[in-house]
Design a protein around this motif. Structure first.
Motif, PDB file in Angstrom:
ATOM      1  N   PHE A 220       0.374  -1.261  -0.041  1.00 25.27           N
ATOM      2  CA  PHE A 220      -0.153   0.515  -0.050  1.00 25.27           C
ATOM      3  C   PHE A 220       0.901   1.267  -0.078  1.00 25.27           C
ATOM      4  O   PHE A 220      -0.088   2.219  -0.082  1.00 25.27           O
ATOM      5  CB  PHE A 220      -1.117  -0.002   0.802  1.00 25.27           C
ATOM      6  N   ARG A 303      -5.291  -9.586  -8.916  1.00 23.40           N
ATOM      7  CA  ARG A 303      -5.913  -8.265  -8.706  1.00 23.40           C
ATOM      8  C   ARG A 303      -6.176  -8.096  -6.831  1.00 23.40           C
ATOM      9  O   ARG A 303      -6.000  -9.295  -6.360  1.00 23.40           O
ATOM     10  CB  ARG A 303      -7.849  -8.307  -8.264  1.00 23.40           C
ATOM     11  N   GLU A 306      -7.844  -4.952  -1.613  1.00 23.60           N
ATOM     12  CA  GLU A 306      -7.792  -3.679  -0.280  1.00 23.60           C
ATOM     13  C   GLU A 306      -7.290  -3.748   0.723  1.00 23.60           C
ATOM     14  O   GLU A 306      -6.937  -2.375   0.976  1.00 23.60           O
ATOM     15  CB  GLU A 306      -9.115  -2.887  -0.950  1.00 23.60           C
ATOM     16  N   THR A 307      -7.711  -4.698   1.475  1.00 24.49           N
ATOM     17  CA  THR A 307      -7.183  -4.278   3.149  1.00 24.49           C
ATOM     18  C   THR A 307      -6.422  -5.216   3.251  1.00 24.49           C
ATOM     19  O   THR A 307      -6.684  -6.882   2.584  1.00 24.49           O
ATOM     20  CB  THR A 307      -8.315  -4.630   3.552  1.00 24.49           C
TER      21      THR A 307
END
Length: 659
Positions: A220, A303, A306-307
């Protein structure tokens, strides 16, 4: 090995290939024509001639300093340039197009570091500028050219001085502190005081910083704060970047999505990463390349979640799409060396739902001894034709494991310059994949055949136990720029298994690739090949099993399979082999490259290279045209130590690098 077309002074080869591909459930695909090198296309930017339906225009640039580089910057940003071949319908639309270009051109010059730049556009002699009141003078002037001539349009730029960076500050967005050189090396940031204040350079630095932290298992990482401050009187810029490296993470649960007819366990078997392994973009790229080896799949996308999960790992979603399972093709070929040839194949890429591949291929060709000429008695005879039928089967991921079943059957009747052969061959084996780069394979092989050459006729039977290993860390199959390839095999054919010629055949090839620069415009490549047969005398070994050198995949410039021991002037092959090649692959442009190279090698009568045979050398120069699927190769090679009967040069055409 890429297919090549070889021409020489003695054997001028001309080939015509007609191929069609049929995918399951689809009719024969229409032929698509394209101009590969763009030599026969006109300029895509040329405006059409004037008429009543449109108002075409000419486009010129006037730049007060900056040179051709700034002109290209303006061309890349201008819609007047990109849409010149699609003229507006009238003068009002032309003026609107020019006015819309003004802020784009200013932004482009600012991005190049010219923050005091001024731009105007003259339409039919009437200037247009930002923040200038619009008048109808440009519309009236351009209207007079309707259906008469091209409207003259000129982009006039005064870029002024190029600003430079005064202060560059990289801080931790979480703490406000700075990074130590160990945490963020200067070679990653690259930009420094005194450099041109180009926005592209700053954005590139941001991308390198993010990539640096992502490679340290921080998925991230981002640059949430960017503060460029331009001081116009001083012609400098101060820039501050706030970087958030983000937390370290491992690989989480990997879910396979998109499989409809292919067993997801097969896809999972080609993923060598396990939950808990450190995260890195290189790991994801390796995973994507590995899955792409499954022929039943057409695309692979990974993919990221997201967390992070409860364990601090990043979930991954592998999204695949499947190919049409069936494919069929055919070709017709003629060359003055080999005469006519027919080829057809059919394949199923998902036979039983586990990505099993079954491929059937047949070749029919004219057997000649004299450059494609028919026999002296006139009409071709049945014995003048040869053929090859091959059936191969691959079952990947046996039981969801990393073990693959491979089987192949071959029936062949062939003739080369040195021998003729007839054979039936069958092999079966298990391949174990340790990783994307490394695998080993073992199995059993049976062959029964007959060969005839100047040494006589040999009827033989071989039963062997082939073992091989493969290691490939290169970055591209057709155009490697870094990494190593190793392939080694050894096959004993013991008499107690039923072999009429007890012998052991070993062969190995190694190639290495090294890029001299970050853009891989200069690449050094080297290849070494060795082979050995022990346990039988030369005249006892079937001719098609002996080693020969020469040709496009060996020592370029010499005839295919002509180098090595001879008898009565005819090549008979040897019991050992030595081949070597060195290339310098130089990109002149993004699409054109040159490749000077040197090849060496020959076969030897002994079971190891004793150099009783003269090692043959050749040198040459290659031309490369780089396409999306790989480089198109044209090599011209000249023998350096010719002997009587050798060609004076050889020309080779193919797709992909020579090795």
């Amino acid at each position: 090995m890429p297919h090549v077309l070889r021409l020489s002074t003695k054997r001028q080869v001309a080939s015509i290939l007609l191929a069609g591909v049929l995918f399951g459930g689809l009719p024969w695909a229409p032929a698509l024509a394209f101009d590969l090198f763009g030599w026969f296309r006109g300029s895509a930017d040329a405006p059409p001639p004037p008429d009543m339906e449109a108002l075409p225009y000419s486009l010129d640039y006037g730049i007060n300093g900056g040179g051709s580089d700034l002109e290209q910057v303006l061309k890349d940003a201008s819609t007047l340039q990109s849409l010149q071949a699609d003229p507006p319908p009238d003068a009002a639309a032309l003026v609107s197009r020019a006015e819309a270009d003004l802020p784009r051109l200013i932004d482009a010059l600012w991005g190049a570091g010219y923050y005091n730049a001024r731009v105007s556009i003259n339409v039919a002699g009437v200037p247009l500028a930002l923040q200038a009141p619009r008048t109808d003078a440009a519309v009236r002037a351009a209207s007079t050219y309707q259906a008469r001539a091209l409207v003259p349009v000129q982009i006039v730029a005064d870029p002024g001085p190029q600003f430079v960076l005064r202060n560059v500050s990289i801080r931790d967005a979480r703490t406000g502190g700075t990074f130590t050189p160990a945490e963020l090396p200067p070679r990653i940031v690259k930009i420094q005081p005194g450099d041109p204040a180009r926005s592209a350079d700053i954005l590139a630095a941001e991308a390198r910083i993010v990539d640096h932290f992502r490679a340290q298992s921080r998925p991230f990482a981002k640059v949430p704060d960017r503060e460029p401050v331009v001081y116009h009187p001083s012609q400098v810029m101060d820039v501050t970047l706030g970087v958030d490296p983000g937390p370290r993470a491992g690989i989480g649960v990997i879910r396979v999505q998109g499989t409809e007819n292919v067993d997801p366990a097969v896809v999972r078997s080609f993923i060598y990463t396990e939950p808990g392994d450190p995260y890195s973009p290189a790991t994801l790229a390796s995973m994507r390349r590995s899955i792409a080896q499954i022929e039943a799949l057409s695309s692979v996308r990974i993919r990221e979640g997201e967390t992070l999960d409860a364990y601090g790992n990043l979930p991954l979603f592998v999204e695949v799409t499947e190919r049409q399972p069936r494919i069929i093709g055919a070709s017709i070929q003629y060359s003055t060396t080999d005469g006519p040839a027919l080829r057809a194949y059919w394949a199923h890429r998902n036979l039983f739902g586990g990505a099993e591949r079954l491929r059937l291929e047949g070749n029919l060709f004219y057997l000649t001894e004299d450059g494609g000429r028919p026999n002296r008695e006139g009409d071709p005879r049945w014995e003048d034709f040869g053929g090859r039928f091959r059936a191969s089967f691959l079952k990947p991921a046996l039981g969801g494991s990393r073990n693959d079943l491979l089987a192949e059957a071959l029936v062949e009747r062939d003739r080369t310059e040195g021998y003729t052969s007839r054979l039936v061959n069958g092999t079966a084996g298990i391949r174990h994949r340790f990783s994307e780069t490394f695998s080993i394979q073992g199995g059993v092989e049976y062959e029964r055949g007959q060969t005839t050459d100047v040494l006589g006729q040999i009827d033989y039977q071989l039963v062997g136990l082939p073992v091989s290993l493969s290691y490939d860390s290169t970055d591209n199959a057709l155009n490697p720029t870094e990494g190593v390839r190793l392939l080694a095999s050894v096959t004993p054919y013991p008499e107690f298994l039923g072999s009429s010629v007890p012998m052991t055949v070993a062969r190995g090839t190694a190639s290495a690739y090294y890029s001299l620069d970050d853009e891989a415009r200069y690449v050094l490549a080297g290849r070494l090949g060795l082979g050995s047969i022990v346990g039988a005398d030369l005249e006892e070994i079937p001719a098609n099993r002996r080693f020969f050198a020469g040709g496009g995949g060996s020592v370029r410039g010499f005839g295919y399979r002509t180098l090595g021991p001879t008898f009565l002037g005819e090549p008979i092959g040897g019991r050992s082999l030595l081949e070597a090649s060195v290339e310098a692959r130089i990109k002149v442009t993004d699409t054109i490259g040159i490749v000077p190279f040197v090849d060496a090698g020959t076969a030897f009568a002994s079971s190891y290279p004793d150099f009783d045979e003269r090692v043959r050398f050749s040198a040459g120069l290659g031309l490369r045209y780089y396409t999306g699927i790989g480089p198109i190769r044209l090599d011209v090679a000249v023998p350096l130590n010719r002997q009587r009967g050798d060609d004076t040069f050889g020309i080779y055409v193919g797709i992909g690098q020579a090795f």
